[in-house]
Scaffold this active site. Structure first.
Site, PDB file in Angstrom:
ATOM      1  N   LYS A  65       0.849  -1.296   0.099  1.00  0.00           N
ATOM      2  CA  LYS A  65      -0.595   0.077  -0.043  1.00  0.00           C
ATOM      3  C   LYS A  65       1.306   1.751  -0.129  1.00  0.00           C
ATOM      4  CE  LYS A  65      -2.733   0.619   3.686  1.00  0.00           C
ATOM      5  NZ  LYS A  65      -1.956  -0.689   4.105  1.00  0.00           N
TER       6      LYS A  65
ATOM      7  N   THR B 283       3.658   1.658  -1.219  1.00  0.00           N
ATOM      8  CA  THR B 283       4.750   1.473  -2.355  1.00  0.00           C
ATOM      9  C   THR B 283       3.174   2.367  -3.311  1.00  0.00           C
ATOM     10  OG1 THR B 283       6.752  -0.700  -1.919  1.00  0.00           O
ATOM     11  CG2 THR B 283       5.766   0.512  -4.696  1.00  0.00           C
TER      12      THR B 283
ATOM     13  N   ARG C 105       2.761   7.848   7.280  1.00  0.00           N
ATOM     14  CA  ARG C 105       3.064   7.738   8.310  1.00  0.00           C
ATOM     15  C   ARG C 105       4.868   7.948   8.287  1.00  0.00           C
ATOM     16  NH1 ARG C 105      -0.417   3.151   9.697  1.00  0.00           N
ATOM     17  NH2 ARG C 105       0.249   2.093   7.972  1.00  0.00           N
TER      18      ARG C 105
ATOM     19  N   LYS D 260       7.252  -7.164   9.596  1.00  0.00           N
ATOM     20  CA  LYS D 260       6.594  -6.614   8.515  1.00  0.00           C
ATOM     21  C   LYS D 260       7.760  -5.526   8.280  1.00  0.00           C
ATOM     22  CE  LYS D 260       2.596  -3.448   8.509  1.00  0.00           C
ATOM     23  NZ  LYS D 260       3.411  -2.118   8.284  1.00  0.00           N
TER      24      LYS D 260
ATOM     25  N   ALA E  95      -2.840   0.834  12.996  1.00  0.00           N
ATOM     26  CA  ALA E  95      -4.058   0.763  12.895  1.00  0.00           C
ATOM     27  C   ALA E  95      -4.915  -0.246  13.215  1.00  0.00           C
ATOM     28  CB  ALA E  95      -4.596   0.643  11.179  1.00  0.00           C
TER      29      ALA E  95
ATOM     30  N   PHE F  27      -3.285  -0.502   6.696  1.00  0.00           N
ATOM     31  CA  PHE F  27      -4.342  -2.292   6.340  1.00  0.00           C
ATOM     32  C   PHE F  27      -5.450  -2.041   5.573  1.00  0.00           C
ATOM     33  CE2 PHE F  27      -1.936  -2.669  11.493  1.00  0.00           C
ATOM     34  CZ  PHE F  27      -1.131  -3.682  10.521  1.00  0.00           C
TER      35      PHE F  27
ATOM     36  N   PHE G  92       2.686  -7.719  -9.332  1.00  0.00           N
ATOM     37  CA  PHE G  92       4.032  -8.268  -9.003  1.00  0.00           C
ATOM     38  C   PHE G  92       4.577  -9.598 -10.500  1.00  0.00           C
ATOM     39  CE2 PHE G  92       2.243  -7.256  -5.493  1.00  0.00           C
ATOM     40  CZ  PHE G  92       3.306  -7.666  -4.263  1.00  0.00           C
TER      41      PHE G  92
ATOM     42  N   TRP H 244       6.235  -1.017  -8.707  1.00  0.00           N
ATOM     43  CA  TRP H 244       7.498  -1.124  -8.152  1.00  0.00           C
ATOM     44  C   TRP H 244       8.592  -1.152  -8.751  1.00  0.00           C
ATOM     45  CZ3 TRP H 244      11.159  -4.635  -8.020  1.00  0.00           C
ATOM     46  CH2 TRP H 244      12.060  -5.049  -7.112  1.00  0.00           C
TER      47      TRP H 244
END
Length: 558
Positions: free
Chosen positions: A73, A75, A96, A107, A275, A303, A384, A412
């Site tokens: 998210k 990215t 954030r 994570k 979150a 999230f 991806f 990406w």
């Protein structure tokens, strides 16, 4: 496609001096405070009339329910902001700050990935400008004042069995969840049970991110309830005479941080509540700075749409009097396959049937944003290299059937160029008027608010309460805080409070184990399931892969 890892890509970035980024935004030298060559703090006294006059379009990036496969998210947020710049729009990010807990845990950080990153990524993911250290110190100063007051006679008549203020540290350290302190004699304090939360779960962090200015920050801090007396009266930071000193520790941290993306798009990175145990959004100040200086402000909420997305609207937007002009729901083929029942080991194998099965989760989150909150919604498919054309087409076909515009974004791999089509969809969505609604009204009971969130946002039947939670609910309403919004603390992996219930489960109840009054932040935290406010490290933490050479170059960060 690049085979470099994130940190290698970040090190090759053609960064501009941060003063150039600030000047291009129109930030004056008086408002600009450099922290080295590539990061700065901004000290702007934002005039409400000026803000309303110059306010840009607000774009919220949220997602489907996350999985161990990762949705990317942040990215996508970075790539979208760069994509908007690619099509000639003045875009600014608001994100954030990462917590050291996930960075060294499982994570990872929160600086994006591949060719859609904010830089300098090592700084951002580690100490940055010291904001989290300041927040930890401010929180623990309250703890020190509280125990010092008890040690020196306890004139406030505090019941040490009713102290709700734990200490904090910005690290995943399960050993500190439950402790006994004040041992080894009277000179070392009064023995009592205590514990630690991770810094991002601190009420100071929530207050930091929801305050409009320093006076608001200080007033909210003064209202924090740290304990109760023997006759059950609340004890606040103001009672401990600590509001001024605690705020003094936060003066510099409260100024938003300015950095840039790999493509030199400006980014305000400030604050970072989780979150699943807090409200999951960057500071109001950072978002308003992005809106003030950009025509399009791209921000994310942690999230899925059921967690960060819901709280962004019901808590942050309500507090800041903001409303998103468009929402991007991020989905990935891999995550949808997991929601369709595929194990992580088999995600690289084409499975169109599993993608179709997992689409129920995407549809649910779209309906939440579109139908519950009445917001202009588009879907961003974070691509991806293992995704097949057939799998991607299933998602595009489903969105077309639902009347939702969607785009495949290869951020990406390509950075902003991979998100120009999505950026155009976002611009078009922003042109449509929005009349945002909330999941509940503030004048309803706490129980009704929780029920509304469970039914409208999670798709469940309702909520059940432990005896402890029922007692706390009655006490909160009796002391006059029943009008506050609710901040649901639950697992991010499911719409329910049971992580294993993937997809879009129905016919479930949410079990409320505990209710915590965050009087300073201005919300009630409803604890569900097995949610932890102090996470632990995994069996093989990311910290084991991080190293540094004699030149100070960090490797293995991501």
């Amino acid at each position: 496609m690049s085979h470099l890892n994130d940190i290698d890509i970040a090190k090759t970035a053609d960064k501009k001096p941060i003063n150039e980024i600030a000047e291009n935004l129109g930030i004056s030298k008086e408002e600009f405070i450099p922290y080295g060559h590539y990061k700065a703090k901004i000290d702007v006294n934002m005039n409400k009339e000026e803000f309303e006059k110059n306010k840009g379009k607000l774009v919220l990036v949220t997602a489907i329910s996350p999985t161990p496969a990762g949705e990317g998210k942040t990215t996508m947020s970075v790539g979208l902001a760069d994509g908007l710049a690619q099509i000639g729009k003045k875009s600014v990010l608001a994100l954030r700050e990462p917590s050291l807990g996930p960075v060294f845990g499982m994570k990872g950080g929160a600086a994006g990935g591949g060719y859609a990153q904010v830089v300098p990524m090592e700084d951002i993911n580690l100490h940055f400008t010291g904001d989290f250290h300041a927040i930890s110190s401010a929180h623990n100063l309250i703890s020190a004042l509280l125990d010092n007051h008890i040690h020196h006679g306890n004139s406030l008549n505090i019941d040490t069995r009713k102290i709700h203020w734990k200490r904090v540290v910005d690290m995943n350290d399960r050993q500190l969840r439950h402790i006994v302190n004040g041992l080894n004699g009277s000179t070392n304090g009064v023995p009592r049970e205590d514990g630690y939360d991770i810094t991002v779960a601190s009420e100071i962090m929530a207050i930091f991110c929801l305050s409009e200015d320093l006076i608001d920050l200080k007033e909210r801090i003064s209202r924090i309830i740290v304990a109760y007396t023997h006759d059950n009266q609340p004890v606040t930071v103001d009672d401990l005479k600590g509001s001024g000193a605690v705020t003094a520790l936060l003066v510099d941290a409260f100024k938003p941080n300015l950095v840039q993306t790999l493509e030199n798009t400006p980014a305000f990175i400030h604050g970072g509540p989780f979150a699943n145990i807090a409200h999951g959004c960057n500071s109001i100040l950072a978002t308003k700075h992005a809106l003030l200086y950009g025509d399009y402000a791209v921000t994310e909420a942690g999230f899925g749409a059921d967690l960060g997305g819901e709280k962004f609207i019901d808590i942050k937007c309500r507090t800041a009097e903001l409303a998103p002009d468009a929402v991007v729901v991020v989905a990935t083929v891999k995550a949808l396959k997991m929601h369709g029942g595929v194990s992580k080991q088999h995600l690289n194998e084409e499975n169109v049937i599993a993608v179709k099965k997992g689409l129920v989760n995407l549809k649910h989150h779209i309906q939440t944003m579109k139908d519950v909150f009445n917001l202009n919604t588009v879907v961003g498919i974070n691509h991806f290299f293992t995704d097949t054309d057939a799998e991607v087409q299933v998602i595009l076909d489903a969105c077309q059937e639902w009347g939702i515009k969607a785009s495949v974004a290869k951020v990406w791999e390509q950075g902003g160029k991979g998100a120009t089509e999505l950026a155009q969809l976002v611009v078009e969505a922003c042109e449509n008027k929005t009349n945002m609604t909330f999941a509940y009204d503030l004048d309803t009971t706490l129980m009704d608010k929780i029920t509304h969130v469970v039914q409208k946002v999670y798709g469940g039947k309702g909520a059940t309460y432990t005896n402890k939670a029922m007692k706390q609910l009655k006490e909160i309403e009796q002391v006059g805080f029943g009008q506050l919004p609710v901040c649901m603390a639950k697992t991010q992996y499911s719409l329910s409070d049971t992580a294993s219930l993937i997809g879009a489960p129905t016919d479930f109840d949410i079990k409320i184990k505990e209710l915590r009054l965050s009087a300073g932040a201005g919300f009630i935290v409803a604890i569900t399931g097995t949610i932890m406010t102090m996470p632990g490290l995994p069996k093989k933490p990311s910290a084991e892969s991080i190293d540094v050479d004699k030149e100070g170059n960090i490797t293995g960060l991501f």
